[in-house]
Design a protein around this motif. Structure first.
Motif: not given
Lengths: 381, 381, 381, 381
Positions: D71-81
């Protein structure tokens, strides 16, 4: 440590790693100097400055190195302050396209930057390391230092390529010099003369980080077993800035020539050895090399070996840069002068040495390091 | 030279090559002894005999080796007469399935065969080399020579595996011994005692011809650069008789264990190192090995190296057999006794040595060879 | 079958194999035509002649093919008589360096050779196959047959490259034509016009025997799975005559261009695709290709595939030459005319087809073959 | 979509990707369903729930997938909710070690969970996908649904392995089912009977994501060219949980058997095909496979192909999970029932199909998708 090309990938990785090592956040994996039986300056003793022609902040470069897998995700946070401090110590490098006055004047300005850095930080010595982009091969006709300095004084006369001008400035500032690239750099008789005159040690050139490292380990296997290598072909796939530079055959010339010399020296004979460097941008910092070795054994039997190396260029180069800064600092302290051939272990095209076999180079390095504390060893330089 | 397993692929290749070398028909490619600075017996001085449990004529075996690319097409014609002469010197080997009386009696018969060969040809010495099929690992409880000989004398008592019985017989016949296979062979305290009592040198074990040769050359590259090997996996595809034998896990056990010991010793640490040997009949004498090395560099960077080795097993082994026969003959002449650890260069699992790094092994071999002429060097054994 | 370049490695292998197939000595491994559901001429029906500019006897060429592993050792004996018979049917080819008169005259001479061969052997038809060395790319400005023929008639005017002159002569002699090389050959509008005027079928070009065959099989895997290929690099190591010819960048140009067109067509997009051909003489007929494919998957994940192909060039090409001779003979008998795009399966740069996916090409070939007996299918050409 | 094994790597990657696709943050790379000419449910239409026996939150699993490059580094933030919302829909799975009552009772509970999810979200249908760990092969003797249900009702009777119990529950809840693992799952006559009785479509088994995908693309190249494959060996290096599970030979048995069946079907003959799965923890999600293919061409010529595949397991599997959920939803809407053999493209061991050639599978998939809108096509199931 003063880095020429201080904002490049190798420099940024070396600086980030140094900051992390200093804090004890990471082990010194990849630092060969840690294995030596010698009294080397500790990581805490290093302050870093440098020259560069670009002005991208180091933290920006760190981002792309994280993306490419060179730096761990969490490192960026740890080292941000330290990087800013280094950023403040980077001065504008020599840009051959926008240069006025004489090269002697440029060298004075570069040397003054280094001298100012040393004075402000109260350093015992500054080791200058060239990690700037590879230059095309050039011919410099001035054999003696006197001839060279006469030519340098002429306004508008582009006598030396940038890498050599940096080496000249380093020596003028009384600093040991490391040429980590295949550029001309310090490899000129007039600069050797200058180093000896100033009692300065230097080392080079072209850090041995991938395919050539492997070749230096494997080729002696064939020769020690009396197996006859018939051909040794190589394909290098490079992304990143290095790939873009080396795609230009003029720039690649230096590197290809230094690789070919090494292979012939290792095998003791000319073999069919086509070698390619391809620019493959999607690979980023990853460098993939495929070597195919065809060899003949007993009664003419035909056999082969293939190697696929998948390395991260800056990850392999950066610890060597730190190793070399430590080793040249120790060599300077021990009064060594001229080309340090015993550091051939680190280079594709070692100055001051004909040894290309990795294991022999490692043995010479260990002996040299042990001798640093021994005043009698100085004579053997 | 007396070969145990004289009708196998390695033996046939070694003998064919010796005949061709003797006539000056081929260069000594693959013979490492040619590179040594020592006074070794010339190829012309060798006469060959041996033991084997099968009776296929050597010329028959030559045919399949030509088909597999081990021997050149035109060699068969050149060496036919020489092969017939060797054929006449091969005696029935010890067959553990069809054995009567005591093993002491078997050993006397084997030793008598060798003694008779030496006498008839008026030889100064006979070096016995074991190149028979790999045996499963066994445990021999008899630590001292006295205990062992007591047990051997008991009728019907299968005390020693065939390879060890051959070593025992060789020593009884006053012959130096080479164990070229991973079988138990000479690696027993009681046999070491016997060799020392008779002032005989020996060397072993498991000729280093392929994947392990490569590993011995490459692993020191990682350690000398402080790179951390995380895993080193290997897959070996073997055709031929060796493949069929090693497909049986019991027989493969000896070989896998000897490979694993070597890798751990080279890397100075345990790594994940799964290793497989697969029998792939269509490959014939060709042996293909794929190694995948995963390693960690500076700041935890992940990198890898893959190796594909495509060798001809008998082509790689045969010149080492000839080298070892020469070297043990010279060692015997020079009065060396016991395990010759300085010959570790040739073996996967060297007896009398802890050194697994190929370049260091080569250096030790060269020093040992230079010392053969020096009576003072004898003391260091 | 009439081979242009009848004394080359591919031709010699094809002829040797045909002779062995005719006698039932070998199975038709590698002959794709054997898998088709069609009524094709049997191997026994073929008589072979050809043109060549060299005069090495075929039996001489067979020797080196045996040494390289292309032909089995015992084949030479079986087919010696048959090779002599073919030798007697080879006429001097067109040598552009030693050419007098007009190219129209040369073509008449070449066509007369073929016509004489047909008449003497009472053949229903002769398929001409070009297997001569690769030529550099050329531009032929004459679009229409009328313009071309006017130019050909001018004495000393080298209008057509040799491969195209041979195609012209073949059509003038009423023969179907196969271009197995990347040379210009039949790929000219004026020659297509001639083929259609004479109701002759033809096929080309550049036999798909190695790296491109693999690419045609694998590239559709990526596209059908919506995986995005980022780069596809290739290195080809070639020994033999082909390697020497293709080392010259002018000659390699044709081949590299035909490979690049294929890859772009397969992937539906331009990718970074550096490609090298290296001449490595020790490899002989063995052709080793390394491909590195870097691709992106779900959420940008980076992955790779490496391929190492180790083929024998003539072994791969020869059965296709025989297949194509059979198929063009059948096509001629069935009244097909013009470029047979359904034979794209055999070619790197298929004439008359845009399909580069191997499985789709195989399906089209099978349909085409089934349709040969069906008079209505003729209309779809 | 209801995922059995909803907290595993494949499930987490699929869910993270679905959330990103829904927001248009990423392109649908790797989603083969995007290439189909069919009216499939859009990504926005999907709600996700599932069963799992562990309770690690999805965001935790995302961290390690970021570290492994899936998974790309910035994805974690986008999909947390979005991940938290899915977390809330995951119910405890069936744990065979801590099971009381009858398996019929367990199935009712599992089915009730799914039914509740469908009701609460007002969904037209729920596709159940099994992505739990691979189970060892088992034998289930109950051929008919009646026999099976009788056995299930007996308290304490462990009739079905967990994967099959999940399939049973899915059908009882009126849901289409996908078996993405090599476990027994739906591949039982009694479950096929149940699916048909309830008019439900299903598909399986064992997602084709790496080595087998390649083999399905390449093996037809050999057969269509009449080249004879002699041996096809494979070594798989796996880190991650899958590697740990498959290191146990009992669990690996299912996978090895499904791979071997596929290869024999592709080549139309048994070949020597040793296959290994090694657990190499440092590789994390990276899966490296080396295949060596030895083949025979014209006149017995010996050639080889090597493949090294370096894939990220979850990156390859996750888009197929999403594809299959869409396709089964569409199949259900179109009234298809039973094993959907036309989805063989996605599976190593396709249920309802004998086709293993990738290109043919792709063609069948495209035809099937085009037929979904066509009421007459329903009959062909």
């Amino acid at each position: 440590m003063w880095l020429n090309g201080a904002r490049g990938s190798v420099a940024t990785t070396a600086v980030s790693g140094l900051l992390a090592l200093r804090e004890g956040l990471v082990p010194p994996t990849g630092c060969a100097s840690e294995l030596l039986d010698a009294d080397l300056p500790p990581w805490e003793a290093f302050v870093v400055g440098g020259h560069d022609v670009v002005d991208t902040p180091l933290v920006k470069r760190v981002e792309s190195l994280v993306r490419d897998g060179v730096l761990p995700h969490d490192l960026a946070g740890w080292v941000a302050d330290g990087l800013d401090a280094v950023d403040a110590e980077i001065r504008p490098g020599h840009d051959p396209a926008a240069f006025s006055g004489s090269q002697a004047g440029v060298a004075r300005r570069l040397a003054a930057d280094i001298d100012d850095f040393r004075t402000r930080h109260g350093l015992a010595r500054v080791v200058v390391v060239n990690v700037a982009s590879t230059e095309p091969p050039v011919h410099v006709p001035h054999e003696s230092l006197a001839e060279l300095e006469e030519a340098l004084a002429v306004p508008g006369n582009a006598v030396l390529p940038p890498s050599s001008l940096v080496a000249y400035a380093a020596f003028q500032a009384g600093c040991p010099f490391v040429d980590f690239t295949p550029s001309t750099g310090v490899a000129l008789p007039a600069l050797d003369e200058l180093a000896r005159e100033r009692s300065l040690p230097y080392a080079g050139r072209d850090g041995k980080t991938g395919e050539t490292l492997l070749r230096a380990a494997i080729a002696p296997m064939f020769t020690s077993r009396a197996l006859k290598v018939l051909s040794w072909t190589g394909t290098n796939l490079l992304g990143g800035g290095d790939g873009a530079t080396l795609e230009d055959p003029a720039h690649a010339g230096s590197k290809l020539a230094s690789k070919a010399r090494g292979l012939a020296a290792l095998l003791g004979a000319e073999v069919t050895a086509p070698l390619h460097i391809d620019h493959v941008p999607d690979l980023g910092e990853r460098k993939t090399a495929w070597d195919h070795v065809s060899f003949e054994g007993f009664l003419g039997a035909r056999m082969s070996l293939q190697l696929t190396w998948s390395g991260l260029d800056s990850s392999l180069a950066a610890p060597l840069v730190l190793d070399l800064a430590r080793l040249l600092a120790a060599a300077h302290a021990a009064g060594r002068t001229g080309a340090q051939g015993a550091l051939a272990f680190f280079f594709k095209d070692p100055l001051g040495s004909d040894e290309h076999r990795l294991a022999e180079q490692a043995r010479e390095l260990h002996e040299w390091a042990r001798g640093l504390d021994d005043p009698r060893a100085r004579e053997t330089d």
